[in-house]
Design a protein around this motif. Structure first.
Motif, short mmCIF file in Angstrom:
data_model
loop_
_atom_site.label_atom_id
_atom_site.label_comp_id
_atom_site.label_asym_id
_atom_site.label_seq_id
_atom_site.Cartn_x
_atom_site.Cartn_y
_atom_site.Cartn_z
N TRP A 297 -7.94 -15.26 -9.66
CA TRP A 297 -8.08 -13.93 -10.26
C TRP A 297 -6.90 -13.61 -11.16
CZ3 TRP A 297 -12.39 -10.92 -9.73
CH2 TRP A 297 -13.32 -11.32 -8.77
N TYR A 298 -7.22 -12.95 -12.28
CA TYR A 298 -6.19 -12.55 -13.24
C TYR A 298 -6.42 -11.11 -13.65
CZ TYR A 298 -5.09 -17.53 -13.80
OH TYR A 298 -4.73 -18.83 -13.59
N LYS A 299 -5.30 -10.48 -14.08
CA LYS A 299 -5.37 -9.14 -14.66
C LYS A 299 -4.85 -9.23 -16.08
CE LYS A 299 -3.88 -4.35 -14.13
NZ LYS A 299 -3.03 -3.39 -13.38
N ARG A 300 -5.56 -8.61 -17.00
CA ARG A 300 -5.18 -8.66 -18.40
C ARG A 300 -3.78 -8.09 -18.58
NH1 ARG A 300 -6.27 -11.94 -21.75
NH2 ARG A 300 -8.49 -11.74 -21.23
N GLY A 301 -2.96 -8.84 -19.30
CA GLY A 301 -1.57 -8.43 -19.52
C GLY A 301 -0.60 -9.12 -18.60
N GLN A 302 -1.10 -9.84 -17.57
CA GLN A 302 -0.24 -10.57 -16.65
C GLN A 302 -0.57 -12.06 -16.73
OE1 GLN A 302 -0.44 -9.01 -12.68
NE2 GLN A 302 -0.18 -6.87 -13.32
N GLU A 303 0.46 -12.86 -16.95
CA GLU A 303 0.24 -14.30 -17.11
C GLU A 303 -0.06 -14.98 -15.79
OE1 GLU A 303 3.53 -16.00 -19.09
OE2 GLU A 303 3.28 -14.83 -20.94
N MET A 304 0.56 -14.55 -14.72
CA MET A 304 0.40 -15.20 -13.44
C MET A 304 -0.86 -14.67 -12.74
SD MET A 304 2.86 -17.27 -13.44
CE MET A 304 2.73 -17.85 -11.75
N PRO A 305 -1.54 -15.55 -11.96
CA PRO A 305 -2.71 -15.09 -11.20
C PRO A 305 -2.31 -14.07 -10.14
CG PRO A 305 -2.10 -17.33 -10.56
CD PRO A 305 -1.28 -16.99 -11.76
N ILE A 306 -3.22 -13.17 -9.86
CA ILE A 306 -2.92 -12.11 -8.89
C ILE A 306 -3.51 -12.41 -7.52
CG2 ILE A 306 -2.78 -10.34 -10.67
CD1 ILE A 306 -5.61 -9.49 -9.85
N ALA A 307 -4.50 -13.34 -7.46
CA ALA A 307 -5.11 -13.62 -6.16
C ALA A 307 -5.91 -14.92 -6.24
CB ALA A 307 -6.01 -12.48 -5.71
N GLN A 308 -6.23 -15.48 -5.07
CA GLN A 308 -7.08 -16.66 -4.92
C GLN A 308 -8.23 -16.31 -3.99
OE1 GLN A 308 -6.78 -19.67 -6.38
NE2 GLN A 308 -4.84 -19.29 -7.43
N GLY A 309 -9.36 -16.96 -4.18
CA GLY A 309 -10.50 -16.73 -3.32
C GLY A 309 -11.66 -16.11 -4.06
N LYS A 310 -12.82 -16.18 -3.44
CA LYS A 310 -14.03 -15.70 -4.09
C LYS A 310 -14.06 -14.19 -4.20
CE LYS A 310 -19.02 -16.48 -4.09
NZ LYS A 310 -20.15 -17.18 -3.43
N LYS A 311 -13.42 -13.47 -3.25
CA LYS A 311 -13.45 -12.01 -3.25
C LYS A 311 -12.04 -11.44 -3.17
CE LYS A 311 -17.95 -11.57 -0.93
NZ LYS A 311 -18.68 -10.96 0.21
N ILE A 312 -11.85 -10.28 -3.79
CA ILE A 312 -10.62 -9.50 -3.64
C ILE A 312 -11.01 -8.04 -3.43
CG2 ILE A 312 -9.16 -11.06 -5.00
CD1 ILE A 312 -9.46 -9.11 -7.35
N SER A 313 -10.23 -7.35 -2.58
CA SER A 313 -10.50 -5.94 -2.28
C SER A 313 -9.20 -5.15 -2.41
CB SER A 313 -11.06 -5.78 -0.86
OG SER A 313 -12.30 -6.46 -0.72
N PHE A 314 -9.29 -3.94 -2.94
CA PHE A 314 -8.13 -3.07 -3.07
C PHE A 314 -8.61 -1.66 -3.37
CE2 PHE A 314 -9.06 -5.09 -7.09
CZ PHE A 314 -9.08 -4.03 -8.00
N ILE A 315 -7.66 -0.69 -3.21
CA ILE A 315 -7.94 0.71 -3.52
C ILE A 315 -7.50 0.98 -4.96
CG2 ILE A 315 -7.41 3.11 -2.95
CD1 ILE A 315 -7.02 2.23 -0.08
N VAL A 316 -8.38 1.55 -5.75
CA VAL A 316 -8.08 1.81 -7.15
C VAL A 316 -7.08 2.96 -7.25
CG1 VAL A 316 -9.05 2.47 -9.38
CG2 VAL A 316 -10.36 1.01 -7.84
N THR A 317 -5.98 2.69 -7.93
CA THR A 317 -4.97 3.70 -8.20
C THR A 317 -4.66 3.70 -9.69
OG1 THR A 317 -3.11 2.18 -7.85
CG2 THR A 317 -3.98 3.33 -5.90
N HIS A 318 -3.77 4.64 -10.09
CA HIS A 318 -3.39 4.68 -11.51
C HIS A 318 -2.60 3.45 -11.91
CE1 HIS A 318 -4.93 8.68 -11.52
NE2 HIS A 318 -4.00 9.16 -10.69
N ASN A 319 -1.97 2.79 -10.92
CA ASN A 319 -1.11 1.63 -11.23
C ASN A 319 -1.90 0.34 -11.39
OD1 ASN A 319 1.19 3.26 -11.12
ND2 ASN A 319 1.38 2.98 -8.89
N ASN A 320 -3.06 0.23 -10.73
CA ASN A 320 -3.80 -1.04 -10.81
C ASN A 320 -5.07 -0.95 -11.65
OD1 ASN A 320 -5.60 0.32 -9.18
ND2 ASN A 320 -5.04 -0.77 -7.29
#
Length: 437
Positions: free
Chosen positions: A269-292
């Motif tokens: 998994w990647y987030k636009r603007g970040q070169e390094m991957p943010i996670a591995q695996g088929k699924k990721i879960s998180f709470i949406v905030t202003h920062n993410n």
């Protein structure tokens, strides 16, 4: 001869047959005739229990509607066709050769145990076709695959037809009647195509249809499942909950992709603007905030290649802490206010128009009343005036002509003083009578 031939009820069966004896050409040339005989169940020609199914010398046919020897015995070919096979025709058959007067013999088992007989097995339904692949293992995408389907043709005059189902778009098919090593015939159908990832786990069927003298033709089929190896395809992200996502919502992103083998997949998994991957695996879960908040994408990979998904924007609503529900609410409220104002304005306008109409009617009524009163008063005044005129017919008045007749009057005054003059005046009344005063 083949040791076993399978026949279908209501059809025919061909027995491929060739023979060879020592000094055949010499014996054949000396013989007066060359004949073939088919014995059922027993090889002894002169035995009392022997069943002679066919004898070409006397054109004898027993127990069958028709038997024809299609081979040329003078060329050592004893191929024979049995027509309209029935279930009671299942048995062992022996071939006997007679070349008068030098040679008469029935072909029996040899000393080595090999049989010179044929077993005719009659069935109500045909054998399923045989389906083979050039490569029994999984094939790589874009490689050429060849499938071969064969169906026995015990009756060459009425061979089965072969059809394919669920075939790839690029398939090329050829079909023909071929002879097998045991001299029996089969219908062979070959199909070639270029493997696609869309053919993975596809069930391809080969169907053989046998015509026969029954109410229905017999149909049998065989199916094979393809296995195609390919890198990830159709990679995409799904979001849960699937409805609009706002800030402070717990979301789960799932990376989905088609690939083979699928058990060896890796997801990054990647987030636009970040070169390094943010996670591995088929699924990721998180709470949406202003920062993410932002754009996310995943990359699916197996040993044959990798593919990136399209980006997904989070949150779908609630950007910069302001929910779309608020926007929709404000917009809806504003529209409702405008609509309500228009309705109120319309109602007030109708009410005002109604009141104006009532006032106008009242004023018109009052005006009419005043006019009636005026007309009534005028009528009374005119009536009184008329009565007065009718009552007082004579009117007297004193007129001074001093100003109008100055010169004459001066002379008269100087002689006799002021004098009264009387004049006659005509008045016209309603009764048009001349009156004098």
């Amino acid at each position: 001869m083949p040791q076993t031939v399978t026949a279908l009820t209501g059809s025919c069966v061909q027995i491929p047959c060739t023979f060879n004896i020592s000094n055949f050409e010499e014996t054949r040339d000396k013989a007066k005739s060359v004949n073939g005989i088919w014995l059922k169940n027993k090889s002894q020609f002169h035995h009392g229990d022997s069943f002679i199914a066919f004898n070409s010398s006397k054109n004898i046919i027993n127990g069958f509607s028709d038997i024809q020897m299609t081979g040329n015995l003078s060329e050592r070919n004893c191929t024979t066709v049995f027509y309209n096979i029935m279930m009671n025709h299942s048995d062992v058959y022996y071939f006997r050769l007679e070349m008068e007067p030098a040679f008469k013999a029935t072909f029996n088992p040899d000393k080595d145990g090999s049989r010179k007989t044929v077993l005719i097995t009659v069935k109500d339904s045909p054998q399923p076709p045989e389906l083979k692949r050039t490569d029994l293992k999984a094939v790589m995408e874009e490689t050429t695959v060849s499938l071969s389907c064969s169906a026995e043709a015990p009756c060459p005059k009425h061979p089965p037809t072969i059809s394919w189902t669920n075939i790839p778009e690029s398939a090329h098919i050829t079909t023909q009647l071929q002879e097998k090593p045991d001299k029996t015939l089969s219908v062979f159908s070959n199909m070639t195509f270029k493997a696609s990832y869309m053919d993975h786990k596809k069930n391809i069927s080969c169907t053989a249809t046998y015509p026969r003298k029954t109410s229905n033709d017999s149909t049998v089929e065989t199916t094979v499942t393809l296995r195609v190896l390919f890198p990830p395809k159709e990679t995409h992200i799904t979001i849960d909950p699937s409805a609009s996502v706002s800030v402070n919502t717990n979301v789960t992103l799932t990376c989905k992709s088609k690939a083979s083998p699928s058990g060896e997949m890796n997801y990054t998994w990647y987030k636009r603007g970040q070169e390094m991957p943010i996670a591995q695996g088929k699924k990721i879960s998180f709470i949406v905030t202003h920062n993410n908040t932002g754009s996310y994408f995943c990359i699916a990979e197996n040993k044959h290649g990798k593919q990136s998904s399209a980006e997904i924007q989070l949150p779908v609503e609630g950007e910069n802490g302001f929910s779309r529900h608020v926007i929709y609410g404000c917009t809806g409220g504003l529209l409702a206010f405008v609509l309500l104002s228009a309705v109120l304005f319309y109602c007030m306008r109708i009410k005002t128009s109604s009141q104006a109409g009532v006032i106008g009617r009242d004023q018109a009524t009052d005006k009419n009343s005043d006019m009636v009163a005026i007309y009534a008063n005028s009528s009374i005044a005119i009536s009184k005036k008329s009565e007065k005129k009718e009552t007082d017919d004579l009117h007297y008045g004193e007129i001074d002509f001093s100003k109008l007749q100055t010169a004459d009057m001066t002379r008269e005054h100087s002689n006799s003083g002021p004098q009264t003059e009387y004049a006659e005046i005509q008045l016209t009344g309603r009764n048009n009578k001349n009156q004098k005063c």
